[in-house]
Design an enzyme around this catalytic site. Sequence first.
Site, PDB file in Angstrom:
ATOM      1  N   GLU A  82     -45.461  50.438  10.247  1.00 10.91           N
ATOM      2  CA  GLU A  82     -45.118  51.843  10.390  1.00 10.91           C
ATOM      3  C   GLU A  82     -43.598  51.996  10.255  1.00 10.91           C
ATOM      4  O   GLU A  82     -42.840  51.377  10.980  1.00 10.91           O
ATOM      5  CB  GLU A  82     -45.588  52.288  11.786  1.00 10.91           C
ATOM      6  CG  GLU A  82     -44.946  53.524  12.316  1.00 10.91           C
ATOM      7  CD  GLU A  82     -45.253  53.721  13.812  1.00 10.91           C
ATOM      8  OE1 GLU A  82     -45.939  52.887  14.427  1.00 10.91           O
ATOM      9  OE2 GLU A  82     -44.783  54.734  14.339  1.00 10.91           O
ATOM     10  N   ASP A 127     -45.921  50.812  16.505  1.00 13.49           N
ATOM     11  CA  ASP A 127     -45.295  50.866  17.825  1.00 13.49           C
ATOM     12  C   ASP A 127     -46.350  50.826  18.925  1.00 13.49           C
ATOM     13  O   ASP A 127     -47.455  51.337  18.752  1.00 13.49           O
ATOM     14  CB  ASP A 127     -44.489  52.167  17.990  1.00 13.49           C
ATOM     15  CG  ASP A 127     -43.261  52.184  17.092  1.00 13.49           C
ATOM     16  OD1 ASP A 127     -42.899  51.098  16.579  1.00 13.49           O
ATOM     17  OD2 ASP A 127     -42.683  53.267  16.895  1.00 13.49           O
ATOM     18  N   ASP A 150     -46.967  52.602  21.339  1.00 13.45           N
ATOM     19  CA  ASP A 150     -47.062  53.855  22.096  1.00 13.45           C
ATOM     20  C   ASP A 150     -48.184  54.710  21.514  1.00 13.45           C
ATOM     21  O   ASP A 150     -48.909  54.274  20.621  1.00 13.45           O
ATOM     22  CB  ASP A 150     -45.723  54.604  22.068  1.00 13.45           C
ATOM     23  CG  ASP A 150     -45.291  54.923  20.642  1.00 13.45           C
ATOM     24  OD1 ASP A 150     -46.110  54.757  19.706  1.00 13.45           O
ATOM     25  OD2 ASP A 150     -44.126  55.330  20.459  1.00 13.45           O
ATOM     26  N   ASP A 164     -48.173  57.388  19.637  1.00 17.02           N
ATOM     27  CA  ASP A 164     -48.046  57.675  18.203  1.00 17.02           C
ATOM     28  C   ASP A 164     -48.460  56.475  17.362  1.00 17.02           C
ATOM     29  O   ASP A 164     -49.141  56.616  16.347  1.00 17.02           O
ATOM     30  CB  ASP A 164     -46.593  58.027  17.856  1.00 17.02           C
ATOM     31  CG  ASP A 164     -46.326  59.500  18.085  1.00 17.02           C
ATOM     32  OD1 ASP A 164     -47.309  60.238  18.332  1.00 17.02           O
ATOM     33  OD2 ASP A 164     -45.146  59.900  18.030  1.00 17.02           O
TER      34      ASP A 164
END
Length: 638
Positions: free
Chosen positions: A426, A499, A501, A503
């Site tokens: 990403e 990541d 998290d 998102d």
Amino acid sequence: MSTDYNADQIQILTGLEGVRRRPGMYIGSISARGLHHLVYEIVDNSVDEALAGFCREIDVTICQDNSVVVVDDGRGIPVDIQKKAGISALEVVFTILHAGGKFGGGGYKVSGGLHGVGSSVVNALSEKLEVEVRRSGKIYEAKFSRGKVTQHVKVIGECNPAEHGTRVHFLPDSTIFEETVIDFDTLKVRLRETAFLTKNLKIVLKDERQGQEREETFHYEGGIQEFVTYLNRGKTPLYDQVIYCEGVKDNVLVEAAMQHNDTYNENIFSFVNNINTPEGGTHLTGFKNAVTKTFNDYARTNKLLKDSEENLSGEDIREGMTAIISVKVQDPQFEGQTKQKLGNTEVIGAVSSVVSEQLTYFLEQNPTAARAILEKSILAQRARAAARKARDITRRKSALDSTALPGKLADCSSKNPDECEIFIVEGDSAGGSAKEARSRATQAILPLRGKILNVEKARMDHVYENAEIKSMITAFGTGIHEDFDISKLRYNKIIIMTDADVDGAHIATLMLTFIYRFMPELIKQGHVYLAQPPLYKLEKNQKIWYAYSDEELNNILKDVGRDQNNKIQRYKGLGEMDAEQLWETTMDPDRRILLRVNMDDDALSELDVTFTTLMGDQVEPRREFIEQNAKYVTNLDV
Ligand code: TTJ
């Protein structure tokens, strides 16, 4: 159908020693999956009794010690002495391999799927198994341990002569299974499916374990019609009705239910004698033939297609269709490598005749629904033509031009797919670190910019125009859909690195959704992984620890002591790590943690819904999914 079922019909084949020696041969594995299979094996006997018309309710209870009790209100396993074996039929059922009516014909048997091996296998793999039968005013009991009789069948009391049923209580053998904790949700998915497939059967699942007591009831008067409604939950149906077809032809009992929603995906699940057939077979072929022909006929008759226009393809008509096709066959033949494909040829005609007739009738009676479906199909036909054009261009390009690989791809130098892996990363900045960190020989990096297209919501032709998606398709090398060829796969591992998290989880799921819809075989064959970047870095006295969860951080802190020398950093994204850190924590095959993405055959319909719920508009289920994401992946130390 013969219901004259007695002890003689139970055939005897062989003993149970081998089952304990090689349990995997009989139940697939000794992992959690095999453990739960024990429960299905027992429950399926009661479901057979329900299909024969003699059982209305099955109660499944998980007890404190992870033993399981299954109770039904069927006729009760026969207890009389069986002539051939010279022992009670009940003891035959539990001590002789392949006993049980399954091989004797007569009635539709649930069991007989991949691991439909029966109650004797469960007995062989249980520390203890106790059976209680209520029949003709008496209560009988027998006890076993690891396949051996510890108490022969005896009368232990009397009951009301109107009472009847079977109760089996078993404790899986902890010396055999790697996992002994029964998972309520795993049983729930499968038992709910069984209830949908067996109209009017009530199944109650209870958990009696301390702190997690709960109970759920599955009882669907609408059967597979309700199953379709359930699968379409959270989606927008194109019309209100669930189309339902039912009939018997050539001794095949046929049921089909379908409803279109406004997505572009086809979700058809097929079953034979309540056994899931992920590879389809003659029942699915018959269904598809009938649907294609009936809709085209209707479209022509009602001038929705002009004479000059081509027929709609099956795929066009099935765009957005959710369907269940369920048949009951006297003597099912399973084919294919995994024996999950129905082979009986007579089933094609039986299904297509029942479905054609009743679907034709439905369309005539419901012109609004018919028109909605056909309008969608015609749009699908146009989009498909546009997509084909786009794909032909891509295909030609890659055939002519060996440098057709996406520009952003930093490929590895090895051309041996077995040792190669690709990281889908990403963001460009993390992509940069990953390129610097990687082991160039075997690790390729493909950075993707921002969120990728949500294929659940995009029409085919837009999907092909999307740059990120095109990059992935070309990099993987396999092609997609009908062009898919696993032998062309350029990397043994496809590793999604986002990541740690919410998102990141969302982006990972968008990528998984794309792979699941366009090249599901990559997931089925275990080529798809999620990288696990650490959540924390702890530095103390020039030493460094990485923690991948809060729990792990706490454990490390317990070891090293909580004081002011601790420097704790919480990573908010891959971008906060330098190349070396990224290598050490997430990419180095000797040190990293990878999660392998699973597709569980036992819960196929559920998996699909999970992705769809996540990708749809509803925010709550999405968050829930992300929180529970770990359920769909297994820990893997690579
Ligand atoms: C057999 O033929 C006479 C009447 O009942 C038939 C029978 O075996 N029924 C039956 C078996 N109902 N329930 C079972 C059964 C239930 C459990 C929980 C486990 C097993 C192995 C069988």
